[in-house]
Design a protein around this motif. Structure first.
Motif, PDB file in Angstrom:
ATOM      1  N   THR A 297     -64.242 -80.827  77.823  1.00 59.11           N
ATOM      2  CA  THR A 297     -65.139 -81.877  77.366  1.00 59.11           C
ATOM      3  C   THR A 297     -64.446 -82.770  76.353  1.00 59.11           C
ATOM      4  OG1 THR A 297     -65.993 -80.350  75.685  1.00 59.11           O
ATOM      5  CG2 THR A 297     -67.186 -80.505  77.778  1.00 59.11           C
ATOM      6  N   GLU A 298     -63.471 -82.238  75.655  1.00 61.85           N
ATOM      7  CA  GLU A 298     -62.701 -83.044  74.728  1.00 61.85           C
ATOM      8  C   GLU A 298     -61.262 -83.099  75.205  1.00 61.85           C
ATOM      9  OE1 GLU A 298     -62.969 -81.918  70.677  1.00 61.85           O
ATOM     10  OE2 GLU A 298     -65.142 -81.731  70.687  1.00 61.85           O
ATOM     11  N   GLN A 299     -60.649 -84.259  75.043  1.00 64.05           N
ATOM     12  CA  GLN A 299     -59.271 -84.395  75.455  1.00 64.05           C
ATOM     13  C   GLN A 299     -58.367 -83.791  74.396  1.00 64.05           C
ATOM     14  OE1 GLN A 299     -58.224 -88.285  76.856  1.00 64.05           O
ATOM     15  NE2 GLN A 299     -56.055 -87.972  76.464  1.00 64.05           N
ATOM     16  N   LYS A 300     -57.780 -82.655  74.717  1.00 64.96           N
ATOM     17  CA  LYS A 300     -56.941 -81.957  73.755  1.00 64.96           C
ATOM     18  C   LYS A 300     -55.553 -82.582  73.661  1.00 64.96           C
ATOM     19  CE  LYS A 300     -59.095 -77.462  74.721  1.00 64.96           C
ATOM     20  NZ  LYS A 300     -58.822 -76.077  75.196  1.00 64.96           N
ATOM     21  N   PHE A 301     -55.081 -83.089  74.779  1.00 62.49           N
ATOM     22  CA  PHE A 301     -53.724 -83.609  74.819  1.00 62.49           C
ATOM     23  C   PHE A 301     -53.723 -85.044  75.340  1.00 62.49           C
ATOM     24  CE2 PHE A 301     -53.336 -78.998  75.394  1.00 62.49           C
ATOM     25  CZ  PHE A 301     -52.461 -78.693  74.364  1.00 62.49           C
ATOM     26  N   ARG A 302     -52.710 -85.774  74.941  1.00 59.76           N
ATOM     27  CA  ARG A 302     -52.551 -87.155  75.399  1.00 59.76           C
ATOM     28  C   ARG A 302     -51.543 -87.135  76.559  1.00 59.76           C
ATOM     29  NH1 ARG A 302     -50.448 -89.247  69.810  1.00 59.76           N
ATOM     30  NH2 ARG A 302     -49.275 -87.322  70.198  1.00 59.76           N
ATOM     31  N   ILE A 303     -52.050 -87.447  77.758  1.00 63.46           N
ATOM     32  CA  ILE A 303     -51.260 -87.318  78.988  1.00 63.46           C
ATOM     33  C   ILE A 303     -51.140 -88.684  79.643  1.00 63.46           C
ATOM     34  CG2 ILE A 303     -51.068 -86.161  81.214  1.00 63.46           C
ATOM     35  CD1 ILE A 303     -53.015 -84.026  80.106  1.00 63.46           C
ATOM     36  N   GLY A 304     -49.913 -89.051  80.004  1.00 65.74           N
ATOM     37  CA  GLY A 304     -49.688 -90.328  80.659  1.00 65.74           C
ATOM     38  C   GLY A 304     -49.170 -90.152  82.077  1.00 65.74           C
ATOM     39  N   SER A 305     -49.603 -91.020  82.972  1.00 70.39           N
ATOM     40  CA  SER A 305     -49.093 -90.994  84.339  1.00 70.39           C
ATOM     41  C   SER A 305     -49.110 -92.412  84.891  1.00 70.39           C
ATOM     42  CB  SER A 305     -49.931 -90.056  85.220  1.00 70.39           C
ATOM     43  OG  SER A 305     -49.358 -89.951  86.513  1.00 70.39           O
ATOM     44  N   VAL A 306     -48.672 -92.547  86.136  1.00 70.42           N
ATOM     45  CA  VAL A 306     -48.574 -93.853  86.773  1.00 70.42           C
ATOM     46  C   VAL A 306     -49.704 -94.034  87.784  1.00 70.42           C
ATOM     47  CG1 VAL A 306     -46.087 -94.081  86.470  1.00 70.42           C
ATOM     48  CG2 VAL A 306     -46.961 -92.872  88.463  1.00 70.42           C
ATOM     49  N   HIS A 307     -49.967 -95.291  88.128  1.00 73.64           N
ATOM     50  CA  HIS A 307     -51.020 -95.609  89.092  1.00 73.64           C
ATOM     51  C   HIS A 307     -50.563 -95.443  90.534  1.00 73.64           C
ATOM     52  CE1 HIS A 307     -54.638 -96.894  87.071  1.00 73.64           C
ATOM     53  NE2 HIS A 307     -53.962 -97.670  86.251  1.00 73.64           N
ATOM     54  N   TYR A 308     -49.279 -95.218  90.750  1.00 78.42           N
ATOM     55  CA  TYR A 308     -48.739 -95.204  92.101  1.00 78.42           C
ATOM     56  C   TYR A 308     -49.400 -94.131  92.966  1.00 78.42           C
ATOM     57  CZ  TYR A 308     -44.918 -97.758  89.807  1.00 78.42           C
ATOM     58  OH  TYR A 308     -44.177 -98.658  89.077  1.00 78.42           O
ATOM     59  N   LEU A 309     -49.469 -94.410  94.253  1.00 78.07           N
ATOM     60  CA  LEU A 309     -50.041 -93.469  95.210  1.00 78.07           C
ATOM     61  C   LEU A 309     -49.344 -92.116  95.135  1.00 78.07           C
ATOM     62  CD1 LEU A 309     -51.826 -92.855  97.717  1.00 78.07           C
ATOM     63  CD2 LEU A 309     -49.973 -93.824  99.125  1.00 78.07           C
ATOM     64  N   ASN A 310     -48.014 -92.126  94.949  1.00 80.02           N
ATOM     65  CA  ASN A 310     -47.283 -90.857  95.020  1.00 80.02           C
ATOM     66  C   ASN A 310     -47.602 -89.903  93.879  1.00 80.02           C
ATOM     67  OD1 ASN A 310     -45.751 -91.950  92.884  1.00 80.02           O
ATOM     68  ND2 ASN A 310     -44.012 -92.442  94.198  1.00 80.02           N
ATOM     69  N   ALA A 311     -48.226 -90.386  92.807  1.00 75.12           N
ATOM     70  CA  ALA A 311     -48.565 -89.509  91.681  1.00 75.12           C
ATOM     71  C   ALA A 311     -49.966 -88.930  91.786  1.00 75.12           C
ATOM     72  CB  ALA A 311     -48.422 -90.270  90.370  1.00 75.12           C
ATOM     73  N   ALA A 312     -50.753 -89.408  92.726  1.00 80.04           N
ATOM     74  CA  ALA A 312     -52.166 -89.011  92.795  1.00 80.04           C
ATOM     75  C   ALA A 312     -52.378 -87.500  92.863  1.00 80.04           C
ATOM     76  CB  ALA A 312     -52.845 -89.706  93.976  1.00 80.04           C
ATOM     77  N   PRO A 313     -51.600 -86.753  93.651  1.00 80.62           N
ATOM     78  CA  PRO A 313     -51.847 -85.308  93.715  1.00 80.62           C
ATOM     79  C   PRO A 313     -51.531 -84.561  92.416  1.00 80.62           C
ATOM     80  CG  PRO A 313     -50.686 -86.057  95.679  1.00 80.62           C
ATOM     81  CD  PRO A 313     -50.645 -87.176  94.692  1.00 80.62           C
ATOM     82  N   LEU A 314     -50.765 -85.158  91.530  1.00 80.24           N
ATOM     83  CA  LEU A 314     -50.361 -84.447  90.313  1.00 80.24           C
ATOM     84  C   LEU A 314     -51.360 -84.582  89.172  1.00 80.24           C
ATOM     85  CD1 LEU A 314     -46.509 -85.091  90.234  1.00 80.24           C
ATOM     86  CD2 LEU A 314     -47.799 -83.216  91.275  1.00 80.24           C
ATOM     87  N   THR A 315     -52.330 -85.456  89.324  1.00 76.98           N
ATOM     88  CA  THR A 315     -53.349 -85.605  88.276  1.00 76.98           C
ATOM     89  C   THR A 315     -54.748 -85.357  88.837  1.00 76.98           C
ATOM     90  OG1 THR A 315     -53.424 -88.002  88.695  1.00 76.98           O
ATOM     91  CG2 THR A 315     -51.972 -87.234  86.926  1.00 76.98           C
ATOM     92  N   ARG A 316     -54.791 -84.629  89.930  1.00 74.81           N
ATOM     93  CA  ARG A 316     -56.065 -84.374  90.624  1.00 74.81           C
ATOM     94  C   ARG A 316     -57.007 -83.576  89.727  1.00 74.81           C
ATOM     95  NH1 ARG A 316     -59.113 -86.465  94.718  1.00 74.81           N
ATOM     96  NH2 ARG A 316     -59.715 -84.923  96.285  1.00 74.81           N
ATOM     97  N   GLY A 317     -58.190 -84.114  89.489  1.00 70.69           N
ATOM     98  CA  GLY A 317     -59.196 -83.431  88.690  1.00 70.69           C
ATOM     99  C   GLY A 317     -59.128 -83.729  87.207  1.00 70.69           C
ATOM    100  N   ILE A 318     -58.036 -84.351  86.766  1.00 73.62           N
ATOM    101  CA  ILE A 318     -57.924 -84.684  85.332  1.00 73.62           C
ATOM    102  C   ILE A 318     -57.738 -86.191  85.149  1.00 73.62           C
ATOM    103  CG2 ILE A 318     -57.051 -82.411  84.691  1.00 73.62           C
ATOM    104  CD1 ILE A 318     -54.229 -83.668  84.519  1.00 73.62           C
TER     105      ILE A 318
END
Length: 257
Positions: free
Chosen positions: A5-26
């Motif tokens: 419910t609270e963001q414990k960590f600051r996480i950055g990623s890219v908008h590219y299609l190829n990154a979509a599976p690595l941020t699934r659910g978060i």
């Protein structure tokens, strides 16, 4: 998959299609930016982890690499390419997508191994890409360019690297900022990847980039997400070549599970 419910960590990623599976659910926790921007934020300690170009980790001795996860290809990657109207041997200047350092350095290595050392300049505007004799593009922009009518030949960097080394190539990794307790962060990122791979069919069917047939072909044939022994050998080989061609100093990667 539940998220905190609270963001414990600051996480950055890219908008590219190829990154979509690595941020699934978060996805709601993610700060999205280009690889170059994410690297800047990491250097300023504004992120605790980011999916960044491999070069950012190799050239800066301040991050650990999350073991087991990468964006990589074995052969043609399709989304990292040099489009050229003239033969490579005639290249005097190459205009480069400013989003990624790894792709630029990979191209420098591939050309240097062919005894070619053109001047590399930033591509200021994507709309100008079609006018350039030599232009390096990455990510969705590269895919869009290749799928549209164009007058260029395509030099796929993943295919060229495989031909030269017989190894996969690693484009991006999770870089973890040192000096913080990140066991929970590592668990969260590993679970996101697992969830992404388990639901890859849904990603293929529901993402809006391009068309479903292309998305399926791209995920099934062009890229993969594991960071194993072959990928680590490839990183070591790339590090050697960066040093050979004076693109360093290069630091040994530190993997953490």
């Amino acid at each position: 998959m539940e998220t905190a419910t609270e963001q414990k960590f600051r996480i950055g990623s890219v908008h590219y299609l190829n990154a979509a599976p690595l941020t699934r659910g978060i996805e709601s926790e993610i700060i999205f930016a280009t690889p170059a921007k994410l690297a800047e934020m990491l250097r300023r300690d504004e992120l605790d982890a980011a999916l960044v170009s491999l070069t950012e980790v190799l050239l800066n001795d301040r991050y650990d690499i999350l073991d087991g996860i990468a964006i990589a290809s074995l052969g043609e990657v399709y989304s990292v390419l040099l489009a050229h109207k003239k033969p490579l041997a005639e290249a005097r200047e190459i205009f480069c997508d400013t989003a990624s350092l790894t792709s630029v350095n990979l191209l420098k290595v591939l050309l240097a191994e062919r005894r070619l050392q053109p001047e590399f300049k930033p591509l200021e505007n994507y709309d100008d890409a079609a006018e350039k004799d030599f232009v390096l593009l990455i990510g969705d922009r590269a895919i869009e360019f290749q799928r549209a009518p164009h007058a260029h030949e395509i030099f796929d960097l993943g295919a060229a690297w495989l031909e030269m080394t017989q190894l996969p190539f690693v484009y991006a990794v999770w870089a973890l900022r040192r000096g913080i307790e990140n066991r929970e962060l590592r668990r969260e990122l590993k679970e996101a990847k697992q969830f992404g791979l388990e639901t890859l069919e849904s990603i293929i069917e529901t993402r809006e980039e391009f068309d479903e047939d292309f998305r399926r072909d791209y995920f099934e044939w062009h890229i993969h997400f594991h960071l194993g022994e072959d990928e680590k050998r490839a990183i070591a080989r790339f590090s050697e070549l960066l040093q050979k061609h004076n693109l360093g100093p290069v630091f040994a990667p530190k993997y953490i599970g």
